[in-house]
Design a protein around this motif. Structure first.
Motif, mmCIF file in Angstrom:
data_model
loop_
_atom_site.group_PDB
_atom_site.id
_atom_site.type_symbol
_atom_site.label_atom_id
_atom_site.label_comp_id
_atom_site.label_asym_id
_atom_site.label_seq_id
_atom_site.Cartn_x
_atom_site.Cartn_y
_atom_site.Cartn_z
ATOM 1 N N PRO A 296 38.178 44.250 39.460
ATOM 2 C CA PRO A 296 37.807 42.854 39.197
ATOM 3 C C PRO A 296 38.868 42.156 38.347
ATOM 4 C CG PRO A 296 35.901 44.290 38.931
ATOM 5 C CD PRO A 296 37.083 45.188 39.134
ATOM 6 N N MET A 297 39.052 40.877 38.591
ATOM 7 C CA MET A 297 40.109 40.115 37.938
ATOM 8 C C MET A 297 39.762 39.830 36.477
ATOM 9 S SD MET A 297 40.872 37.351 40.944
ATOM 10 C CE MET A 297 39.138 36.910 40.998
ATOM 11 N N ASP A 298 40.749 40.003 35.605
ATOM 12 C CA ASP A 298 40.538 39.597 34.212
ATOM 13 C C ASP A 298 40.814 38.100 34.074
ATOM 14 O OD1 ASP A 298 43.320 39.340 34.222
ATOM 15 O OD2 ASP A 298 43.642 41.228 33.178
ATOM 16 N N ARG A 299 40.587 37.588 32.893
ATOM 17 C CA ARG A 299 40.707 36.152 32.677
ATOM 18 C C ARG A 299 42.140 35.669 32.901
ATOM 19 N NH1 ARG A 299 42.964 31.599 29.953
ATOM 20 N NH2 ARG A 299 41.294 30.068 29.658
ATOM 21 N N ASP A 300 43.128 36.468 32.498
ATOM 22 C CA ASP A 300 44.526 36.087 32.655
ATOM 23 C C ASP A 300 44.902 35.936 34.127
ATOM 24 O OD1 ASP A 300 47.287 35.703 31.604
ATOM 25 O OD2 ASP A 300 47.649 37.563 32.691
ATOM 26 N N ARG A 302 42.835 35.360 36.642
ATOM 27 C CA ARG A 302 42.134 34.210 37.216
ATOM 28 C C ARG A 302 42.871 32.914 36.886
ATOM 29 N NH1 ARG A 302 37.645 36.964 34.976
ATOM 30 N NH2 ARG A 302 37.288 35.322 33.405
ATOM 31 N N HIS A 303 43.388 32.815 35.658
ATOM 32 C CA HIS A 303 44.125 31.609 35.268
ATOM 33 C C HIS A 303 45.427 31.489 36.056
ATOM 34 C CE1 HIS A 303 46.496 28.842 32.735
ATOM 35 N NE2 HIS A 303 45.316 28.323 32.428
ATOM 36 N N LYS A 304 46.113 32.624 36.284
ATOM 37 C CA LYS A 304 47.358 32.605 37.062
ATOM 38 C C LYS A 304 47.110 32.171 38.501
ATOM 39 C CE LYS A 304 50.227 36.067 36.643
ATOM 40 N NZ LYS A 304 50.714 37.460 36.511
ATOM 41 N N ILE A 305 46.017 32.664 39.092
ATOM 42 C CA ILE A 305 45.681 32.278 40.466
ATOM 43 C C ILE A 305 45.378 30.787 40.543
ATOM 44 C CG2 ILE A 305 43.954 32.538 42.300
ATOM 45 C CD1 ILE A 305 43.737 35.479 41.487
ATOM 46 N N LEU A 306 44.566 30.314 39.611
ATOM 47 C CA LEU A 306 44.238 28.887 39.593
ATOM 48 C C LEU A 306 45.486 28.026 39.400
ATOM 49 C CD1 LEU A 306 40.997 29.065 37.435
ATOM 50 C CD2 LEU A 306 41.120 28.135 39.752
ATOM 51 N N TYR A 329 39.121 26.070 31.813
ATOM 52 C CA TYR A 329 37.663 26.005 31.920
ATOM 53 C C TYR A 329 37.185 26.757 33.171
ATOM 54 C CZ TYR A 329 33.009 24.101 32.736
ATOM 55 O OH TYR A 329 31.668 23.973 32.976
ATOM 56 N N LEU A 330 37.860 26.518 34.300
ATOM 57 C CA LEU A 330 37.474 27.200 35.538
ATOM 58 C C LEU A 330 37.686 28.703 35.429
ATOM 59 C CD1 LEU A 330 38.975 24.741 38.191
ATOM 60 C CD2 LEU A 330 36.576 24.980 37.536
ATOM 61 N N ALA A 331 38.803 29.117 34.795
ATOM 62 C CA ALA A 331 39.082 30.549 34.654
ATOM 63 C C ALA A 331 38.020 31.244 33.809
ATOM 64 C CB ALA A 331 40.465 30.748 34.034
ATOM 65 N N ASP A 332 37.466 30.539 32.842
ATOM 66 C CA ASP A 332 36.417 31.121 31.990
ATOM 67 C C ASP A 332 35.079 31.227 32.712
ATOM 68 O OD1 ASP A 332 38.063 31.443 29.785
ATOM 69 O OD2 ASP A 332 37.650 29.424 29.022
ATOM 70 N N ARG A 333 34.800 30.280 33.595
ATOM 71 C CA ARG A 333 33.470 30.202 34.204
ATOM 72 C C ARG A 333 33.371 30.940 35.551
ATOM 73 N NH1 ARG A 333 33.450 28.239 29.860
ATOM 74 N NH2 ARG A 333 32.053 26.637 29.035
ATOM 75 N N SER A 337 35.508 36.046 42.472
ATOM 76 C CA SER A 337 36.534 36.426 43.440
ATOM 77 C C SER A 337 37.621 35.373 43.537
ATOM 78 C CB SER A 337 35.904 36.622 44.830
ATOM 79 O OG SER A 337 35.515 35.368 45.376
ATOM 80 N N GLY A 338 38.725 35.749 44.186
ATOM 81 C CA GLY A 338 39.811 34.814 44.420
ATOM 82 C C GLY A 338 39.403 33.677 45.331
ATOM 83 N N ARG A 339 38.506 33.962 46.271
ATOM 84 C CA ARG A 339 38.056 32.905 47.185
ATOM 85 C C ARG A 339 37.299 31.820 46.428
ATOM 86 N NH1 ARG A 339 36.037 37.502 50.965
ATOM 87 N NH2 ARG A 339 37.940 38.046 52.083
ATOM 88 N N GLU A 340 36.535 32.234 45.432
ATOM 89 C CA GLU A 340 35.800 31.286 44.603
ATOM 90 C C GLU A 340 36.774 30.381 43.846
ATOM 91 O OE1 GLU A 340 31.916 31.956 41.893
ATOM 92 O OE2 GLU A 340 33.742 32.838 41.076
#
Length: 473
Positions: A296-300, A302-306, A329-333, A337-340
């Protein structure tokens, strides 16, 4: 039929196909029904055309009753279905294929990935692999701590043969974490490094259907030999490979390719030793190379993907700006998944294009609320349901999958199937396969039976609700 009646009949058939898609799921529908066409309806008979003799035989033996039942919702006096092969279509396709093979293939620059056609055919009867998405490359894959090993291994096996030490490469992880992205990236990169190489990418279900087709055509030997000439074989959704004969043949193919120095890459939602539907020899062989988990993706990450997806969206949309505050904000919430994450960026861009208003934190909050409403707090798997039902009713998991008809076994089995339909996105045939290779009509009967019991029996309804809470918590 007159032109007016002809159009009405075809519109009715499209409605039947829509019902088939809803009942059977996208994978089964795409494999068996997408290319089925209506020729005419006359004298109580619907004349349907299909692409191959195998399809004709398969549909008549496996789906005839189900299709005619749904078709009678459009034609109440329908008595029978008639499946025929579209022979002229085959002659035309064969001629086109010969012409294409005779013509010199132009070299296409890698930058024009959307134009590239990978050599995906095995050579057996025009059996093709699944199509590749030109956007899913290593350049667009975002690397973080949770997928670093999988990404490095994927790069290794897609190069100049240096990946033989990782053979087979087995990638596993939950839905939406990037397994399929890496599989596509491997295929694109391998083709770039070895333009003459033969690549085949397909799902386990596609492999099964191809092998069954070969058995029906009494041409299994040619099918197996053509597979063993592949330079890179990529199999997705390995958890769905079923049947002792098919598993045995796949294992032979696996051994032949690896012994011949060919690369094999496999992906599934679990590690090989947790794929209960595969026999011990298969699990051992798949785990004999490199097993890499995509966690599962960590917060870092998720932020890089966004950030990357937002940067791409801003380049394609003049005037669009997405601040780091919104992305944080999106990375925290959004943690599923990456699709989300990609869906959130698409919504931000759509909001800007439709309203011409700046992207604010308030808009991001609204998008998060919508996404949270549309997703379950926990992703429930069929294994979780079987384990919970077995424990709650005091029965062995093996009994749920067996053919035993004792009432003490049948009712928990039906409840398990009902919960799978309610809490997972799996289709009826997929659920049936996970409950002892039962067909979709058995699953449908079980679902309707439990629904009826819940409407008549308050205690049963409360029991089901308790199981749902246990599974979601």
């Amino acid at each position: 039929m007159t032109e007016k009646n002809d159009n009405a009949a075809r519109a009715a058939w499209e409605r039947v196909k829509s019902r088939l898609q809803a009942e059977l799921g996208e994978d089964v529908y795409s494999s068996w029904f997408r290319g089925v066409e209506l020729d005419r309806v006359e004298e109580g008979t619907a004349h349907l055309t299909v692409a191959t003799r195998f399809l004709k035989s398969w549909l008549r033996s496996h789906y005839y009753d189900f299709v005619i039942q749904l078709s009678r919702q459009e034609w109440s006096d329908l008595e029978r279905l008639d499946f025929q092969v579209r022979q002229p279509h085959f002659k035309h396709a064969a001629a086109a294929r010969k012409a294409a093979e005779a013509a010199p293939a132009p070299r296409v620059a890698v930058a024009e990935a959307a134009e590239v056609t990978l050599p995906l055919r095995t050579g057996y009867g025009g059996f093709d692999g699944s199509p590749l998405d030109p956007k899913l490359t290593f350049d667009t894959f975002v690397v973080g701590a949770s997928n670093q090993l999988a990404n490095a291994a994927a790069n290794q096996v897609s190069g100049n043969g240096a990946g033989s030490q990782f053979n087979p490469l087995f990638l596993h992880g939950n839905v939406g974490l990037g397994k399929t992205h890496l599989l596509h990236a491997i295929a694109w990169q391998f083709t770039k490094a070895k333009p003459e190489g033969e690549v085949l990418y397909l799902t386990a279900e596609r492999f099964m259907s191809g092998f069954v087709q070969a058995l029906r055509a009494k041409d299994a030997l040619a099918f197996k030999e053509s597979l063993r000439r592949i330079d890179l074989l990529i199999i997705d959704d390995m958890e769905f490979l079923q049947g002792p004969t098919i598993q045995q043949e796949f294992c032979h193919t696996l051994n032949s390719l690896i012994d011949g120095g060919r690369q094999v890459v496999v992906a599934a939602d679990r590690a090989p030793n947790h794929l209960d539907r595969l026999d011990m020899r298969m699990r051992s062989r798949l785990g004999g190379g490199l097993v890499a988990e995509i966690a599962p993706m960590d917060r870092d990450l998720r932020h890089k993907i966004l950030s990357k997806r937002a940067s791409d969206a801003c380049k394609d949309t003049p005037g669009l700006e997405i601040s780091d505050t919104v992305l944080s904000y999106l990375a925290d919430r959004l943690t599923e998944s990456g699709r989300e994450l990609e869906g959130a960026v698409h919504r931000l861009r759509a909001a800007y294009q439709l309203t011409d208003q700046p992207v604010t934190l308030e808009i991001a909050e609204q998008i998060v609320r919508e996404l949270m409403r549309g997703t379950e707090p926990k992703r429930v798997r069929i294994d979780d349901i079987q384990r919970t039902v077995s424990k709650h009713y005091g029965v062995n998991r093996g009994d749920l999958l067996s053919g035993r008809r004792n009432r003490s076994i049948v009712r928990p089995r039906q409840i398990g199937m009902y919960l799978c339909k309610q809490l997972t996105s799996r289709s009826l045939p997929e659920i049936g396969r996970r409950f002892g290779n039962r067909d979709h009509t058995t699953v449908l009967h079980a679902i309707r039976k439990i629904e009826q019991l819940m409407s008549d029996d308050t205690q049963m309804r409360e029991e089901i609700e308790l199981l749902q809470r246990l599974l979601r918590d």
